[in-house]
Design an enzyme around this catalytic site. Sequence first.
Site, PDB file in Angstrom:
ATOM      1  N   LYS B 191       0.833  -1.204   0.000  1.00 15.85           N
ATOM      2  CA  LYS B 191       0.000   0.000   0.000  1.00 15.85           C
ATOM      3  C   LYS B 191       0.872   1.260   0.000  1.00 15.85           C
ATOM      4  O   LYS B 191       0.674   2.152  -0.798  1.00 15.85           O
ATOM      5  CB  LYS B 191      -0.906   0.010   1.229  1.00 15.85           C
ATOM      6  N   GLY B 192       1.812   1.327   0.923  1.00 13.24           N
ATOM      7  CA  GLY B 192       2.641   2.522   1.016  1.00 13.24           C
ATOM      8  C   GLY B 192       2.985   2.798   2.454  1.00 13.24           C
ATOM      9  O   GLY B 192       2.267   2.384   3.364  1.00 13.24           O
ATOM     10  N   VAL B 193       4.116   3.510   2.675  1.00 10.91           N
ATOM     11  CA  VAL B 193       4.544   3.736   4.054  1.00 10.91           C
ATOM     12  C   VAL B 193       5.300   5.060   4.203  1.00 10.91           C
ATOM     13  O   VAL B 193       5.455   5.572   5.299  1.00 10.91           O
ATOM     14  CB  VAL B 193       5.424   2.548   4.542  1.00 10.91           C
ATOM     15  N   GLY B 194       5.747   5.654   3.098  1.00  9.88           N
ATOM     16  CA  GLY B 194       6.647   6.803   3.196  1.00  9.88           C
ATOM     17  C   GLY B 194       6.082   7.968   3.973  1.00  9.88           C
ATOM     18  O   GLY B 194       6.756   8.555   4.810  1.00  9.88           O
ATOM     19  N   GLU B 195       4.838   8.323   3.720  1.00 11.92           N
ATOM     20  CA  GLU B 195       4.288   9.552   4.274  1.00 11.92           C
ATOM     21  C   GLU B 195       3.553   9.309   5.587  1.00 11.92           C
ATOM     22  O   GLU B 195       3.344  10.232   6.369  1.00 11.92           O
ATOM     23  CB  GLU B 195       3.320  10.129   3.232  1.00 11.92           C
TER      24      GLU B 195
END
Lengths: 304, 249
Positions: B191-195
Site C-alpha cells: 500500500k505505502g509507508v513513506g508519508e
Amino acid sequence: MVDVYVPETLEEAVSFLGLHAGAAIPIAGGTDALIDIRTGRSMPEWLVDLSSVPRLGDVELDGEVLRLGALVRIRAVELDPELGRRATAIVEAARVLGSVQVRTMATVGGNLCHATPSAEMPPSLLVHDAVAEIAGVGGRRSIPLAELFAGPGRTTLGPDELLTSLLARAPASSAGSCYLRQTVRWSMDLAGVGVSASVEVDGTVVTDARVALAAVAPVPLLVEAASEAIVGTNLPPEAAREAGRRAAAACSPISDARGTAGYRREVVSVLVPRALRIAWLRATGAWTQGVPAPVNGMSTGEDL
Amino acid sequence: MKAAAADARRQLAEVAARQLEADPRDIVAADGQLFVAGVPDRAIAIAEAARIASYEKSGALLTGQGSYVPEGIVTMIDPETKFGNVSVAYPFAAQVAEVEVDLETGEVTVLNLTAVHDLGRAINPMSCEGQIEGGAAMGVGLALSEEIVMFDGQIAAPNFHDYGMPTAVDVPRIVVNLVETIDPRGPFGAKGVGEAGIIPPPAAIANAVADATGIRPRAYPMRPWKVKDWIDSAERSHVVAGKGVPDDG
C-alpha cells in the site's frame, strides 16, 4: 583572512593581545569564536590560540578551594567524579551544555568570556562563590565572577587581559548544589531559563545559600534576596517559594524565540524552589550521591 | 516502482539477447546471470549487461520508467475540479503516545510512541520500520518544537539550532508494528509507508497532553510557554482541579 598566533607563555599572549587591541581575539575551544567569525558577528585579524600556554587546562582541588583553569574542557568537568560530589551544580551545568561534540571542544573560560546571557556555566560557578583570576600586561587581578559580565557578549576584561582561572568553593560536606534549566528540547539548545542554587546546612538548618539565574537578564544574576529567604530555616515549601518569588522579581527577561518575558519570569519562580530543594537534599545527605537531578528538576514523585 | 523495474529488466534482456544472439523474450534471469531459458551455460552477468547498456549510451545509466493508473481512473486529478484519487491502495495507521507534562513549566516529554501501520506487503520490513521511525521523529518535532518564528518580518530561527528540530535524545522510544493486509491492487500487495509515519504523532501527542492535563491543545508546536498558558487559563476558569507538581517532596 584571519591569522593565527600561538603564544607559548601567558606573557606573550597578553602582550600580543595588547599590541593588537581590537584586532586580535583569544581562541580556546572555538565553539563560539568560529561561529561568530563565520556569521560575521566578529571580524578579527588575529586569533590568539591559547592551547600552548602552560597550566591553563589544570583542575586542582586544595582543601575547599577548587581551581579550574580557563581552558578546562566542559567535557572534562562533566566527567570528573570528585567535582560531581563537591561542585555538583558546575558538573550539572556542564552536562547539559551543547552536545558531546561541543563539550569536548568548549572550555569553561570560553563559555564565561563569550558572555552569552543564557550560558550554562556562569550561574553554577556563581553559586560556588567563584572568583575570576585575570592576567594582563600590567599584572594580575582577581574579581568576583559576577563582575566579569558587562552585558550580552561583553565582559569587563581589558583588550590585553585574559581570564586564566576560576577559584570556587567546593565544600566536602554539609553542602549541596544544583543546576536546572528549561529548554524547548533536551539537547543542543540554549536555556530559556537557567537556575542554580547552593545550600550549606547545620543538620537540616540552612546556614548559607546562593541563587543564580541565566537567560533572564543581560548578565547572569546572583540574587541575594532569594537566598536570604531560606537562611535559618529547614527549607519549608513556603520559604522555597518565597525565594522563587524574590528571584522572579529580581530578573528582567526579554521575549524572543525561546520564550516570552512573562513565561520566563514564571519559570524562574518554579525552578528556584526546585533547585533549592535538590541542593538542600544533597547538603543534608538525603539525596543519593551520584544521582543527577532531572534537567528541569521536575519531581516524578519518586526521586524527591 | 514495479513497472519501472520491469522496464529496466526488459532493457537488460535486450542487451543480453544481442550478446547471446537470441530473442529478448527468451531471456531469463537467475543467480545474477542472464541467459536463454534452458541454456544456463551460456550466460552474461546482470552487472556486465548493465555496463554494456551504459557504454552504449555514452555512460548514461540504464533507467527504467513506469507509471500506474488505477483501474477505473482516467486521470489522477480532474483538471476542472482538482478532485481525484492519488492512490489505488491507501495505508492506514494508528499511533499511541505516552507523555509527561511538567504542569509548572509546560514542558512536554514524549516517553513512548507505538506506531501500528497497515502498509500492505512490507517488501523490505527493516526499511519500512526505518521510514516509520523517521516520519514519527519529524511528527514529534511538529508536535512539540519545530517552528519558524518571525520577529518584525525577520525569520528568527534561520537554522536547525533555533528552529527546534528534535535531536536523538528528543525522539522517544518508538515501537513499530507492521500490519500486512495485502491489497490486491497494490504492487506485490503493498500500500505505502513513506508519508504515513509523520501524520499521526502530533494528534497522538496532543491527545496524550489532553489526557494528562485536562486541557485541549489547539495549536502546534506545543512549545512550553503555550502549554503553560493553556494550563494557567484552564486553572483560572476552574476547568482543571489542579493536580499540582509537588515542590515539597
